[in-house]
Design an enzyme around this catalytic site. Sequence first.
Site, PDB file in Angstrom:
ATOM      1  N   LYS A  55       0.842  -1.203   0.000  1.00 20.13           N
ATOM      2  CA  LYS A  55       0.000   0.000   0.000  1.00 20.13           C
ATOM      3  C   LYS A  55       0.876   1.251   0.000  1.00 20.13           C
ATOM      4  O   LYS A  55       0.595   2.210  -0.718  1.00 20.13           O
ATOM      5  CB  LYS A  55      -0.927  -0.002   1.222  1.00 20.13           C
ATOM      6  CG  LYS A  55      -2.116  -0.935   1.051  1.00 20.13           C
ATOM      7  CD  LYS A  55      -2.860  -1.193   2.357  1.00 20.13           C
ATOM      8  CE  LYS A  55      -3.896  -2.292   2.145  1.00 20.13           C
ATOM      9  NZ  LYS A  55      -4.460  -2.811   3.399  1.00 20.13           N
ATOM     10  N   GLN A  99      -4.968  -1.430   9.442  1.00 20.31           N
ATOM     11  CA  GLN A  99      -4.866  -2.785   8.888  1.00 20.31           C
ATOM     12  C   GLN A  99      -5.476  -3.806   9.851  1.00 20.31           C
ATOM     13  O   GLN A  99      -5.178  -3.822  11.037  1.00 20.31           O
ATOM     14  CB  GLN A  99      -3.385  -3.105   8.621  1.00 20.31           C
ATOM     15  CG  GLN A  99      -3.130  -4.415   7.917  1.00 20.31           C
ATOM     16  CD  GLN A  99      -3.619  -4.432   6.470  1.00 20.31           C
ATOM     17  OE1 GLN A  99      -3.654  -3.399   5.802  1.00 20.31           O
ATOM     18  NE2 GLN A  99      -3.994  -5.587   5.985  1.00 20.31           N
ATOM     19  N   ASP A 122     -11.516   2.841   3.695  1.00 23.61           N
ATOM     20  CA  ASP A 122     -11.832   1.407   3.689  1.00 23.61           C
ATOM     21  C   ASP A 122     -13.343   1.174   3.602  1.00 23.61           C
ATOM     22  O   ASP A 122     -13.787   0.065   3.287  1.00 23.61           O
ATOM     23  CB  ASP A 122     -11.371   0.781   5.020  1.00 23.61           C
ATOM     24  CG  ASP A 122     -10.149  -0.113   4.871  1.00 23.61           C
ATOM     25  OD1 ASP A 122      -9.910  -0.623   3.763  1.00 23.61           O
ATOM     26  OD2 ASP A 122      -9.450  -0.297   5.884  1.00 23.61           O
TER      27      ASP A 122
HETATM   28  N1  GUN Z   1      -6.758  -6.659   5.943  1.00 24.25           N
HETATM   29  C1  GUN Z   1      -6.875  -7.352   4.783  1.00 24.25           C
HETATM   30  N2  GUN Z   1      -7.466  -6.604   3.846  1.00 24.25           N
HETATM   31  C2  GUN Z   1      -7.736  -5.411   4.410  1.00 24.25           C
HETATM   32  C3  GUN Z   1      -8.342  -4.208   3.938  1.00 24.25           C
HETATM   33  O1  GUN Z   1      -8.779  -4.079   2.785  1.00 24.25           O
HETATM   34  N3  GUN Z   1      -8.428  -3.193   4.829  1.00 24.25           N
HETATM   35  C4  GUN Z   1      -7.978  -3.310   6.097  1.00 24.25           C
HETATM   36  N4  GUN Z   1      -8.121  -2.264   6.909  1.00 24.25           N
HETATM   37  N5  GUN Z   1      -7.418  -4.409   6.574  1.00 24.25           N
HETATM   38  C5  GUN Z   1      -7.299  -5.456   5.732  1.00 24.25           C
END
Ligand code: GUN
Length: 299
Positions: A55, A99, A122
């Site tokens: 990311k 995350q 998100d």
């Molecule tokens: N963990 C795995 N995929 C994601 C996601 O798209 N967002 C977040 N915040 N955590 C994750």
Amino acid sequence: MNGAEIIDGKAYAAGLRARVAAAVPAFRVAAGRAPGLAVVLVGEDPASQVYVRSKHKATVEAGMESFEHRLPATASEMELLDLVERLNADDRVDGILVQLPLPSHIDEKRVIATIDPDKDVDGFHVVNAGRLAVGEAGYVPCTPLGCLMLLKDRLGDLSGLAAVVIGRSNIVGKPMAALLLAENCTVTVAHSRTRDLADVVRRADIVVAAVGRPEMVKGDWIRHGATVIDVGINRVPGAEPGKTRLVGDVAFAEAAAVAGAITPVPGGVGPMTIAVLLRNTLVAAHRRAGVALPEGAIG
Ligand code: GUN
């Protein structure tokens, strides 16, 4: 016979990322700063570390500012909530992503509820789930929005199509169903208690599989010519001892023989998630700064 078109999510995601990056310079001129995304990682989960690194890289490549915050696995819930509050108050931060999963001593719901809904790129905050449910502008979780983009790219207008979503998670199944309903599909949400699942899936023009069970959806469940979106990423034992391979929730070869189009695993839905995260961050930056987003720039 393998009749299906293979939907190239990797290529679509690369195109979306390029369109996002192309819109950043004009935002910088209008707002006097870059769009900013803050990513918070608590602990050392190896998969989460990989996600957070990609990311960060994608954010920088798009010309955006990346704020990375790492807390030890022992960090208290209060420390994390304090950090989220500081990011809420920081004007350089347009998007906040914490995350998941979080260590078990931290209440995920409470953390998500603390994120400013207007920075919740998100789309996990209940305010954004509610906005999606009633058709107001907000933020939609990245994976289902990416699936919708692939579907519209392949099929154009989705009006009147029968869509079956397998899985009812808050992150994929439920928002996917809401998005398809907003596109005028006739939507069925199937799940572990659904009776005669194969028959339900056989009626679908669009199948979105998001259950997390390797190759559960069989080829003879798929209607001829249907479009199949496979959200599953499951690691299973490979052909050689000690090796593993990734498979989706759909038995790919069988389904590809009858479907009109299908996403592969890997290379289908997976690459869309980060691309949509950047897209959501760009949207958040424009909304927060009161700058109009160039029409049609990012789908
Ligand atoms: N963990 C795995 N995929 C994601 C996601 O798209 N967002 C977040 N915040 N955590 C994750």
